[in-house]
Design a protein around this motif. Structure first.
Motif, PDB file in Angstrom:
ATOM      1  N   ALA A   1       1.923   2.530  -3.477  1.00 24.09           N
ATOM      2  CA  ALA A   1       0.906   2.896  -4.471  1.00 24.09           C
ATOM      3  C   ALA A   1       1.415   4.027  -5.370  1.00 24.09           C
ATOM      4  O   ALA A   1       2.056   4.964  -4.900  1.00 24.09           O
ATOM      5  N   CYS A   2       1.100   3.924  -6.644  1.00 30.92           N
ATOM      6  CA  CYS A   2       1.565   4.936  -7.598  1.00 30.92           C
ATOM      7  C   CYS A   2       0.516   6.039  -7.788  1.00 30.92           C
ATOM      8  O   CYS A   2      -0.587   5.964  -7.249  1.00 30.92           O
ATOM      9  N   CYS A   3       0.880   7.038  -8.572  1.00 31.27           N
ATOM     10  CA  CYS A   3      -0.024   8.131  -8.984  1.00 31.27           C
ATOM     11  C   CYS A   3      -0.658   8.859  -7.801  1.00 31.27           C
ATOM     12  O   CYS A   3      -1.857   9.123  -7.790  1.00 31.27           O
ATOM     13  N   LYS A   4       0.163   9.197  -6.813  1.00 35.07           N
ATOM     14  CA  LYS A   4      -0.335   9.923  -5.640  1.00 35.07           C
ATOM     15  C   LYS A   4       0.050  11.395  -5.672  1.00 35.07           C
ATOM     16  O   LYS A   4      -0.045  12.087  -4.668  1.00 35.07           O
ATOM     17  N   SER A   5       0.491  11.860  -6.830  1.00 41.03           N
ATOM     18  CA  SER A   5       0.884  13.261  -6.952  1.00 41.03           C
ATOM     19  C   SER A   5       0.449  13.781  -8.326  1.00 41.03           C
ATOM     20  O   SER A   5      -0.259  13.097  -9.051  1.00 41.03           O
TER      21      SER A   5
ATOM     22  N   SER B   1      -8.263  15.137  -7.375  1.00 37.75           N
ATOM     23  CA  SER B   1      -8.909  14.628  -6.154  1.00 37.75           C
ATOM     24  C   SER B   1      -9.166  15.758  -5.160  1.00 37.75           C
ATOM     25  O   SER B   1     -10.248  15.840  -4.565  1.00 37.75           O
TER      26      SER B   1
ATOM     27  N   HIS C   1      -3.544   2.923  -3.948  1.00 32.38           N
ATOM     28  CA  HIS C   1      -3.797   4.067  -4.830  1.00 32.38           C
ATOM     29  C   HIS C   1      -5.230   4.566  -4.673  1.00 32.38           C
ATOM     30  O   HIS C   1      -5.474   5.757  -4.469  1.00 32.38           O
TER      31      HIS C   1
ATOM     32  N   ARG D   1      -3.428  13.831 -10.890  1.00 31.82           N
ATOM     33  CA  ARG D   1      -4.456  13.038 -10.191  1.00 31.82           C
ATOM     34  C   ARG D   1      -4.701  13.562  -8.787  1.00 31.82           C
ATOM     35  O   ARG D   1      -5.837  13.627  -8.339  1.00 31.82           O
ATOM     36  N   LEU D   2      -3.642  13.922  -8.102  1.00 29.65           N
ATOM     37  CA  LEU D   2      -3.804  14.500  -6.767  1.00 29.65           C
ATOM     38  C   LEU D   2      -4.563  15.819  -6.857  1.00 29.65           C
ATOM     39  O   LEU D   2      -5.472  16.085  -6.056  1.00 29.65           O
TER      40      LEU D   2
ATOM     41  N   PHE E   1      -5.921   6.108  -1.202  1.00 31.18           N
ATOM     42  CA  PHE E   1      -5.356   7.451  -1.084  1.00 31.18           C
ATOM     43  C   PHE E   1      -6.306   8.491  -1.681  1.00 31.18           C
ATOM     44  O   PHE E   1      -6.624   9.502  -1.044  1.00 31.18           O
ATOM     45  N   HIS E   2      -6.778   8.248  -2.896  1.00 31.19           N
ATOM     46  CA  HIS E   2      -7.615   9.243  -3.573  1.00 31.19           C
ATOM     47  C   HIS E   2      -9.043   9.301  -3.015  1.00 31.19           C
ATOM     48  O   HIS E   2      -9.611  10.386  -2.889  1.00 31.19           O
TER      49      HIS E   2
ATOM     50  N   GLU F   1       0.828  -1.205   0.000  1.00 31.95           N
ATOM     51  CA  GLU F   1       0.000   0.000   0.000  1.00 31.95           C
ATOM     52  C   GLU F   1       0.864   1.258   0.000  1.00 31.95           C
ATOM     53  O   GLU F   1       0.545   2.242  -0.666  1.00 31.95           O
TER      54      GLU F   1
END
Length: 199
Positions: A68-72, A79, A157, A75-76, A160-161, A65
């Motif tokens: 996880a990718c694409c947290k910035s 969100s 991922h 996409r961030l 997070f979002h 966990e």
């Protein structure tokens, strides 16, 4: 997909013993972002096999966990913007809005009869079968069986979002289904427990 560099750093952060890390990396040496997807796929298959054998299930989940990718980036930003625009809506109303906006790339979700958040992740099925959303898995031909635990990365991922968009704290409790261990028969679906929520 997990970043090889971040994955290695996470193993240290979680206090994974050196001998276990050495076993995970046996035969692969140093991996980086430019390492071929086929090599990364084979590595993660081996790493997960060792993790499942040597580490408690909770640790395996937490490590993946955390990767996880694409947290910035964009996409961030989307969100956070969604949360700001819809801050006065209830959870169910927000979920309706998320499901109606495919550009968010967050699939669709609902609260089930037991109060869990069930997320139907973005489904890829260019042919008759579903494919794993992770390019490390889906875009290469691999021989090794990828354990379902790999999906904790993707589950992280979405966790997070959705936490941002719903203004809630979530806990991933179940990988309901996955293409990687159903031979593409089922899509990615995750179940989360609400730890806390704004409204």
């Amino acid at each position: 997909m997990p970043s090889p560099k971040k994955f290695r750093e996470t193993l240290d952060e979680f206090g994974v013993k050196k001998e276990i890390i050495d076993e995970m990396y046996g035969g692969f040496g140093i991996l980086c972002s430019k390492t071929s997807k086929k090599t990364k796929s084979a590595f993660f298959a081996q790493a997960l096999e060792v993790m499942n054998e040597k580490l408690p299930p909770k640790s395996v989940q937490e490590i993946l966990e955390a990767n996880a990718c694409c947290k910035s980036g964009a996409r961030l930003k989307r969100s956070k913007e969604f949360a700001r625009i819809h801050e006065n809506l209830s959870i169910s109303e927000r979920l309706e809005q998320i499901s109606a906006r495919p550009y968010l790339n967050m699939g669709s979700a609902e609260v089930d009869e037991n109060g869990y958040l069930v997320v139907h992740a973005v489904a890829y099925h260019p042919g008759l079968k579903f494919e794993c959303a992770c390019p490390t898995i889906s875009k290469v031909k691999w021989d090794a069986l990828i354990p379902r635990e790999y999906c904790y990365c993707c589950g992280g991922h979405f966790k997070f979002h959705y936490e941002i968009m719903l203004d809630a704290k979530l806990k991933l409790v179940d990988i309901v289904s996955s293409p990687i261990d159903t031979d593409g028969e089922k899509p990615c679906v995750f179940r989360y427990e609400f730890i806390s929520k704004a409204r």
